[in-house]
Design a protein around this motif. Structure first.
Motif, PDB file in Angstrom:
ATOM      1  N   MET A   1    -116.472  57.034 -24.611  1.00  0.00           N
ATOM      2  CA  MET A   1    -115.562  55.915 -24.341  1.00  0.00           C
ATOM      3  C   MET A   1    -114.193  56.085 -24.997  1.00  0.00           C
ATOM      4  SD  MET A   1    -117.186  53.764 -22.414  1.00  0.00           S
ATOM      5  CE  MET A   1    -116.317  52.232 -22.592  1.00  0.00           C
ATOM      6  N   ALA A   2    -114.047  57.104 -25.843  1.00  0.00           N
ATOM      7  CA  ALA A   2    -112.804  57.247 -26.606  1.00  0.00           C
ATOM      8  C   ALA A   2    -111.593  57.473 -25.709  1.00  0.00           C
ATOM      9  CB  ALA A   2    -112.934  58.397 -27.590  1.00  0.00           C
ATOM     10  N   ASN A   3    -111.789  58.074 -24.536  1.00  0.00           N
ATOM     11  CA  ASN A   3    -110.668  58.371 -23.642  1.00  0.00           C
ATOM     12  C   ASN A   3    -110.456  57.304 -22.577  1.00  0.00           C
ATOM     13  OD1 ASN A   3    -110.097  60.814 -24.921  1.00  0.00           O
ATOM     14  ND2 ASN A   3    -111.750  61.843 -23.810  1.00  0.00           N
ATOM     15  N   THR A   4    -111.168  56.183 -22.702  1.00  0.00           N
ATOM     16  CA  THR A   4    -111.034  55.117 -21.706  1.00  0.00           C
ATOM     17  C   THR A   4    -109.629  54.526 -21.731  1.00  0.00           C
ATOM     18  OG1 THR A   4    -113.363  54.568 -21.940  1.00  0.00           O
ATOM     19  CG2 THR A   4    -111.963  52.910 -20.930  1.00  0.00           C
ATOM     20  N   ARG A  35    -102.034  55.618 -21.851  1.00  0.00           N
ATOM     21  CA  ARG A  35    -103.374  55.057 -21.624  1.00  0.00           C
ATOM     22  C   ARG A  35    -103.334  53.627 -21.097  1.00  0.00           C
ATOM     23  NH1 ARG A  35    -105.558  56.021 -27.582  1.00  0.00           N
ATOM     24  NH2 ARG A  35    -103.393  55.335 -27.924  1.00  0.00           N
ATOM     25  N   GLN A 470    -102.508  49.567 -30.408  1.00  0.00           N
ATOM     26  CA  GLN A 470    -103.756  49.986 -31.054  1.00  0.00           C
ATOM     27  C   GLN A 470    -104.840  48.933 -30.876  1.00  0.00           C
ATOM     28  OE1 GLN A 470    -104.357  53.073 -32.193  1.00  0.00           O
ATOM     29  NE2 GLN A 470    -102.285  53.378 -31.377  1.00  0.00           N
ATOM     30  N   ILE A 473    -106.187  49.200 -27.298  1.00  0.00           N
ATOM     31  CA  ILE A 473    -107.056  50.373 -27.141  1.00  0.00           C
ATOM     32  C   ILE A 473    -108.415  50.132 -27.796  1.00  0.00           C
ATOM     33  CG2 ILE A 473    -107.311  52.836 -27.689  1.00  0.00           C
ATOM     34  CD1 ILE A 473    -105.185  52.226 -25.519  1.00  0.00           C
ATOM     35  N   LYS A 474    -108.376  49.444 -28.959  1.00  0.00           N
ATOM     36  CA  LYS A 474    -109.610  49.144 -29.681  1.00  0.00           C
ATOM     37  C   LYS A 474    -110.541  48.274 -28.829  1.00  0.00           C
ATOM     38  CE  LYS A 474    -108.464  48.424 -33.955  1.00  0.00           C
ATOM     39  NZ  LYS A 474    -108.057  47.662 -35.157  1.00  0.00           N
ATOM     40  N   SER A 477    -112.564  50.591 -26.609  1.00  0.00           N
ATOM     41  CA  SER A 477    -113.207  51.768 -27.217  1.00  0.00           C
ATOM     42  C   SER A 477    -114.679  51.503 -27.510  1.00  0.00           C
ATOM     43  CB  SER A 477    -112.491  52.137 -28.516  1.00  0.00           C
ATOM     44  OG  SER A 477    -111.154  52.476 -28.237  1.00  0.00           O
TER      45      SER A 477
END
Length: 477
Positions: A1-4, A35, A470, A473-474, A477
């Protein structure tokens, strides 16, 4: 999931100013981080035709169905506030359907990171909560005005104050985000009716439960307000993200541009009162006399008030001489120019413009600071009286023409006789000060440099937006 990838659902309030600010905010976000992508859900104002939005990279638009008002015999006339209390909430079901479909579609590359809603669309917080999506608020006015609305809610809910009674009490109120006590006669027009007070209280209660609030301002301009907001643990984190401006406005016509090009540096005072700014003939004549007596060069955007109840927007005059004092255009030929609609950004950016007589809409204030043009405050409606007070009294970044002037452009049934004209003497005094006060000019130039530094790498708003990204994105993630 880090690249979602993180997808944001933007919901602007109907209205050009709100829509423009939110689209510019969307551009800032997607340009900062590959992203991120944005889907803007467009609520069309009642009776408006379909809008056309150009394709933007990683920003797409979905126009929500336009609700038809129920056909009822002898319907009651709608107030402008009903746009927020009835019309926008009626679109909640459409938002839920559109976003619900997105969630149910099998997508591996992106997930919804949050709703970003205009503060006037607080009803959509309920939809986000139902869909288990975090909500962020985009506040299109100043941090000081945001604090005022929270203050009003605290006074009502925790101190049992009658806000309507307070707003007509002709006294002053200590508002935590304003450095000086705020005269109640300058209160936001929203709290001048019970319907408006109820809307503000309901909205602010909802806003306290959101993930964060983005404000179109920068910390160097509103240090005092941000210190106050951050000290209140019941208010969500507040991110200064501005100035967020559309600086690619329309150009001048060739004739006006040639005239401006021929004027000396910083010699012209520019008069422009926003998309809804216009005056009756008696007030127009007072402005004309003031300009003539001041002796300063001028560029005046003069608009005709709406002719009937079908539109709230001014139009251009076919014959300017019909409303101006006899011989005015001839006597001021060479030192002054009167036009209709004006491209405000192009005017403020021009080297010849040295002062700005403005209604103090927040976008106009930010633009004047960006270009380092001192402002003479002539607020007209909405929260403009409070913004003008903050700029003139709290910050010393503007001069006063008339802080308590009010023109109810939202109530077409209101008699124009209820507005007291500002005298030529008052206007002339404001024009002279905005063009001649070196202290204000120096302060504005310094704040201009700070506004530009805020949005570039290493700047305060740049860092604030980085923290916000950030957070987005969190969420995925």
């Amino acid at each position: 999931m880090a690249n979602t990838n993180a997808e944001l659902i933007f919901i602007p309030a109907p209205g050009a100013g709100h829509m423009t600010s939110m689209i510019e905010m969307a551009k800032v976000l997607v340009n900062r981080d590959q992203r991120l992508s944005v889907i803007v859900l467009v609520i069309k104002p009642p009776g408006a035709p379909s809008s056309v939005f150009g394709a933007l990279e990683r920003i797409s638009f979905i126009e929500l169905p336009q609700n038809k008002p129920p056909s009822t015999p002898n319907p009651k006339p709608k107030t402008a506030l009903s746009l927020f209390t009835e019309f926008i909430p009626s679109h909640s079901k459409h938002v839920k359907n559109v976003v619900g479909d997105m969630i149910n579609q099998p997508r591996t590359s992106s997930r919804i990171a949050g709703f970003v809603i205009d503060s006037f669309c607080a009803c959509m917080i309920d939809v986000a909560n139902e869909l288990n999506i975090p909500t962020y608020v985009f506040f299109t006015s100043s941090a000081a005005c945001l604090g005022f609305k929270f203050c009003v809610q605290t006074l009502a809910d925790e101190m049992n104050k009658d806000i309507l009674e307070l707003s007509y009490s002709d006294t002053v109120l200590s508002v935590p985000t304003f450095a000086n006590p705020l005269p109640t006669k300058l209160f936001w027009i929203l709290v001048k009716t019970q319907e408006g007070v109820d809307f503000v209280l309901s909205s602010m209660r909802k806003l306290r439960g959101t993930k964060a609030i983005l404000v179109n301002t920068f910390s160097e301009l509103e240090t005092y307000a941000f210190e106050s907001l951050s000290a209140d643990e019941t208010i969500p984190p507040v991110y200064p993200v501005g100035p967020v401006l559309n600086l690619k406005g329309k150009p001048f016509d060739d004739d006006t541009l040639r005239w401006l090009d021929s004027q000396p540096h910083s010699s012209v005072v520019f008069l422009c009162f926003g998309s809804m700014g216009s005056f009756e003939e008696a007030q127009v004549k007072e402005i004309a006399h003031a300009l003539e007596q001041s002796g300063h060069r001028f560029l005046w955007s003069l608009r005709r008030p709406p002719l009937d109840h079908t539109s709230r927007f001014p139009t251009d005059y076919e014959d300017l001489s019909a409303v101006l004092p006899e011989g005015f255009l001839e006597r001021t030929r060479g030192i002054g120019k009167v036009i209709g609609w004006a491209p405000q950004v192009a005017a403020l950016a021009h080297d010849a413009v040295g002062g700005f007589v403005s209604h103090c809409g927040w976008n106009s204030v930010l633009e004047s600071l960006w270009f380092g043009v001192p402002l003479a405050a002539w607020p007209m409606y909405a929260e403009q009286q409070m913004i003008a007070f903050d700029m003139v009294v709290d910050k010393g970044l503007a001069v006063e023409i008339k802080l308590d002037y009010k023109r109810n452009v939202f109530d077409l049934k209101a008699s124009s006789n209820t507005t007291v004209n500002v005298t030529a003497k008052e206007i002339e005094s404001g024009i002279r000060r905005v063009m001649e006060d070196k202290e204000v000019r120096t302060k504005v130039k310094e704040m201009s440099a700070k506004s530009r530094s805020a949005v570039v790498e290493g700047g305060s708003s740049y860092a604030s937006i980085g923290s916000l990204i950030q957070d987005f994105i969190k969420n995925v993630s």
